[in-house]
Design a protein around this motif. Sequence first.
Motif, PDB file in Angstrom:
ATOM      1  N   ILE A  26      14.605   8.325 -95.205  1.00  9.48           N
ATOM      2  CA  ILE A  26      15.499   8.571 -94.531  1.00  9.48           C
ATOM      3  C   ILE A  26      15.257   8.369 -93.351  1.00  9.48           C
ATOM      4  CG2 ILE A  26      16.896  11.021 -94.236  1.00  9.48           C
ATOM      5  CD1 ILE A  26      16.975  10.987 -97.590  1.00  9.48           C
ATOM      6  N   MET A  27      13.878   9.956 -93.112  1.00  2.00           N
ATOM      7  CA  MET A  27      13.379   9.813 -91.613  1.00  2.00           C
ATOM      8  C   MET A  27      13.630   8.615 -90.608  1.00  2.00           C
ATOM      9  SD  MET A  27      10.833  13.461 -91.735  1.00  2.00           S
ATOM     10  CE  MET A  27       9.952  12.532 -90.730  1.00  2.00           C
ATOM     11  N   LEU A  28      12.357   7.632 -91.506  1.00  2.00           N
ATOM     12  CA  LEU A  28      12.645   5.853 -91.129  1.00  2.00           C
ATOM     13  C   LEU A  28      13.662   5.190 -91.034  1.00  2.00           C
ATOM     14  CD1 LEU A  28       9.750   4.451 -90.573  1.00  2.00           C
ATOM     15  CD2 LEU A  28      11.107   3.444 -93.131  1.00  2.00           C
ATOM     16  N   LEU A  29      14.863   5.403 -91.543  1.00  7.50           N
ATOM     17  CA  LEU A  29      15.670   4.797 -91.462  1.00  7.50           C
ATOM     18  C   LEU A  29      16.624   5.063 -90.110  1.00  7.50           C
ATOM     19  CD1 LEU A  29      18.339   3.282 -92.134  1.00  7.50           C
ATOM     20  CD2 LEU A  29      19.204   5.399 -93.692  1.00  7.50           C
ATOM     21  N   MET A  30      16.834   7.597 -89.792  1.00  4.57           N
ATOM     22  CA  MET A  30      17.317   7.606 -89.513  1.00  4.57           C
ATOM     23  C   MET A  30      16.382   7.649 -88.021  1.00  4.57           C
ATOM     24  SD  MET A  30      17.444  11.635 -90.003  1.00  4.57           S
ATOM     25  CE  MET A  30      17.510  12.304 -88.169  1.00  4.57           C
ATOM     26  N   GLU A  31      14.748   6.937 -87.523  1.00  7.06           N
ATOM     27  CA  GLU A  31      14.433   5.664 -86.344  1.00  7.06           C
ATOM     28  C   GLU A  31      14.737   4.918 -85.842  1.00  7.06           C
ATOM     29  OE1 GLU A  31      10.501   4.993 -87.131  1.00  7.06           O
ATOM     30  OE2 GLU A  31      10.393   5.269 -84.938  1.00  7.06           O
ATOM     31  N   LYS A  32      15.329   4.153 -87.294  1.00  9.06           N
ATOM     32  CA  LYS A  32      16.072   2.802 -87.155  1.00  9.06           C
ATOM     33  C   LYS A  32      17.327   2.899 -86.511  1.00  9.06           C
ATOM     34  CE  LYS A  32      17.241  -1.965 -89.538  1.00  9.06           C
ATOM     35  NZ  LYS A  32      16.322  -2.452 -90.523  1.00  9.06           N
ATOM     36  N   ILE A  33      17.955   3.853 -86.853  1.00 12.24           N
ATOM     37  CA  ILE A  33      19.496   4.055 -86.721  1.00 12.24           C
ATOM     38  C   ILE A  33      19.059   4.625 -84.449  1.00 12.24           C
ATOM     39  CG2 ILE A  33      20.999   5.115 -86.482  1.00 12.24           C
ATOM     40  CD1 ILE A  33      20.920   5.532 -89.615  1.00 12.24           C
ATOM     41  N   ARG A  34      18.369   5.317 -84.356  1.00  8.59           N
ATOM     42  CA  ARG A  34      18.192   5.494 -82.767  1.00  8.59           C
ATOM     43  C   ARG A  34      17.475   4.293 -82.128  1.00  8.59           C
ATOM     44  NH1 ARG A  34      14.921  10.379 -83.312  1.00  8.59           N
ATOM     45  NH2 ARG A  34      16.091  11.694 -84.043  1.00  8.59           N
ATOM     46  N   ASN A  35      16.697   3.507 -82.684  1.00  6.72           N
ATOM     47  CA  ASN A  35      16.362   2.655 -82.388  1.00  6.72           C
ATOM     48  C   ASN A  35      17.643   1.511 -81.854  1.00  6.72           C
ATOM     49  OD1 ASN A  35      14.215   3.903 -80.929  1.00  6.72           O
ATOM     50  ND2 ASN A  35      12.892   2.875 -83.246  1.00  6.72           N
ATOM     51  N   SER A  36      18.173   1.583 -82.633  1.00  3.75           N
ATOM     52  CA  SER A  36      19.398  -0.452 -82.621  1.00  3.75           C
ATOM     53  C   SER A  36      20.434   0.289 -81.889  1.00  3.75           C
ATOM     54  CB  SER A  36      19.663  -0.403 -84.462  1.00  3.75           C
ATOM     55  OG  SER A  36      20.474   0.822 -84.932  1.00  3.75           O
ATOM     56  N   ASP A  37      20.947  -1.237 -81.777  1.00  4.40           N
ATOM     57  CA  ASP A  37      22.112  -0.995 -80.680  1.00  4.40           C
ATOM     58  C   ASP A  37      23.188  -1.703 -81.873  1.00  4.40           C
ATOM     59  OD1 ASP A  37      23.982  -1.067 -79.145  1.00  4.40           O
ATOM     60  OD2 ASP A  37      23.524  -3.711 -78.251  1.00  4.40           O
ATOM     61  N   ILE A  38      24.192  -0.219 -82.111  1.00  4.79           N
ATOM     62  CA  ILE A  38      25.078  -0.333 -83.104  1.00  4.79           C
ATOM     63  C   ILE A  38      26.098  -1.504 -83.054  1.00  4.79           C
ATOM     64  CG2 ILE A  38      26.571   0.414 -84.339  1.00  4.79           C
ATOM     65  CD1 ILE A  38      24.568   2.935 -83.852  1.00  4.79           C
ATOM     66  N   LYS A  39      26.081  -1.269 -81.883  1.00  8.21           N
ATOM     67  CA  LYS A  39      27.412  -1.950 -81.233  1.00  8.21           C
ATOM     68  C   LYS A  39      27.060  -3.240 -81.237  1.00  8.21           C
ATOM     69  CE  LYS A  39      30.593   0.319 -77.512  1.00  8.21           C
ATOM     70  NZ  LYS A  39      30.658   0.081 -76.054  1.00  8.21           N
ATOM     71  N   GLY A  40      25.864  -4.334 -80.668  1.00  7.15           N
ATOM     72  CA  GLY A  40      25.885  -5.473 -80.861  1.00  7.15           C
ATOM     73  C   GLY A  40      25.303  -5.720 -82.112  1.00  7.15           C
ATOM     74  N   ARG A  41      25.319  -4.924 -83.503  1.00  5.35           N
ATOM     75  CA  ARG A  41      25.011  -5.197 -84.559  1.00  5.35           C
ATOM     76  C   ARG A  41      26.611  -5.925 -85.454  1.00  5.35           C
ATOM     77  NH1 ARG A  41      22.230  -1.538 -89.509  1.00  5.35           N
ATOM     78  NH2 ARG A  41      23.147  -2.894 -91.042  1.00  5.35           N
ATOM     79  N   TYR A  42      27.193  -5.161 -85.111  1.00  5.47           N
ATOM     80  CA  TYR A  42      28.083  -5.318 -86.239  1.00  5.47           C
ATOM     81  C   TYR A  42      29.526  -5.864 -84.940  1.00  5.47           C
ATOM     82  CZ  TYR A  42      26.873  -2.187 -88.978  1.00  5.47           C
ATOM     83  OH  TYR A  42      25.221  -2.101 -90.086  1.00  5.47           O
ATOM     84  N   LEU A  43      29.389  -6.366 -83.730  1.00  2.00           N
ATOM     85  CA  LEU A  43      30.182  -7.168 -83.008  1.00  2.00           C
ATOM     86  C   LEU A  43      30.226  -8.261 -83.422  1.00  2.00           C
ATOM     87  CD1 LEU A  43      31.633  -4.955 -79.704  1.00  2.00           C
ATOM     88  CD2 LEU A  43      32.104  -5.370 -81.953  1.00  2.00           C
ATOM     89  N   THR A  44      31.486  -9.001 -83.117  1.00  2.00           N
ATOM     90  CA  THR A  44      31.628 -10.636 -83.612  1.00  2.00           C
ATOM     91  C   THR A  44      31.246 -11.241 -82.075  1.00  2.00           C
ATOM     92  OG1 THR A  44      33.387 -10.972 -83.944  1.00  2.00           O
ATOM     93  CG2 THR A  44      32.928 -10.376 -85.737  1.00  2.00           C
TER      94      THR A  44
END
Lengths: 77, 173
Positions: A54-72
Motif C-alpha cells: 500500500i505504501m508503494l501504491l501511495m508512492e506511485k500515486i504521488r509520482n503519477s500525473d492523475i489528470k494525464g492518465r485519465y483524460l482522453t
Amino acid sequence: MPEPKWCIAIGACSISGGLYLDSYNVMQGIDQYIPVDVKVPGCPPSTYAIIDGIMLLMEKIRNSDIKGRYLTEEVKR
Amino acid sequence: MKFSEFVKGLYHTLYTGVSHLFRKRMTTMYPETQDYPTMDMYAYDPKAGVAISGWRGRHYLDMSKCTGCQLCYIACENIAEAIEMIPVPGAAHPQNKKSIYPGVDYGRCVFCGFCVDACPFYALYMTPVAELSEMDRNKLWYTPLDLSKPPPVNPAPRVNMNIDIKRGVHDER
C-alpha cells in the motif's frame, strides 16, 4: 467504477495463479485482463507485505500525473 | 452486596487499569521500526532433524555451499513451480561444476519452506524480509545473485511516508 482507481493484486493466486496455475478454471494472473498497479507476493502475504504494498501504491500515486492518465486526447485539446 | 465486596471490586478494577500503564506496548510502529535483525531465519537444523522456526520470507542463498543438485527444484516442482535452476557463468565455486543456482519467482512462491528442508548442504535459508511487492511482474523474478544478498542490518522504509502528526499523511504538490 469512476476514475481515478487503482488495483492491487494481493497473493500468489492473483499474481500468477499460484498453486492452481494449471487448473482449468483459474487464470494465469489477473494482470492479463485488467491493469494491476502493485503486486504483493505471498500466500497469504504477511501484514508487513500488505502495508509495504500500500505504501508503494501511495508512492506511485504521488509520482503519477492523475489528470494525464485519465483524460482522453480530445479533452486534452 | 456487602460493602467489603464493593471496595474489593473497586480496588481490583483500579489496580488492573493502572498496572496496564506500565506494561510494554506490543504494537510496533511498522515502517519506522523494522525488527529484522532480532528475528530468526527459517533454516533446517541437522542435529534435531526438524526446521528451526522463524519468519518465512525472501530466500537467502549461500552460493559457496550450493552444489546445483536441483533438490530444491524437485521439492518445488509439484507445489508452486516457483524455483528454476539458472546458470550463472560468472560464479566460480569449485563444488558447483555445472554452475547452476536456484532462482525464485515470487509471483508463484507460497513460502512453504520445503526447498529449505530439502537442501542437503544447508545453502538455502529464509530471511524475515517480506517487502517484495513490485509494480512490474518481471521484477518478482529473483536471480541467484539477488538471492545471495544478505538481509539488511538496519532496514529503512522503502517509501518516505511524510507523516505529520497533526495533519496525517499529506501530499505536497
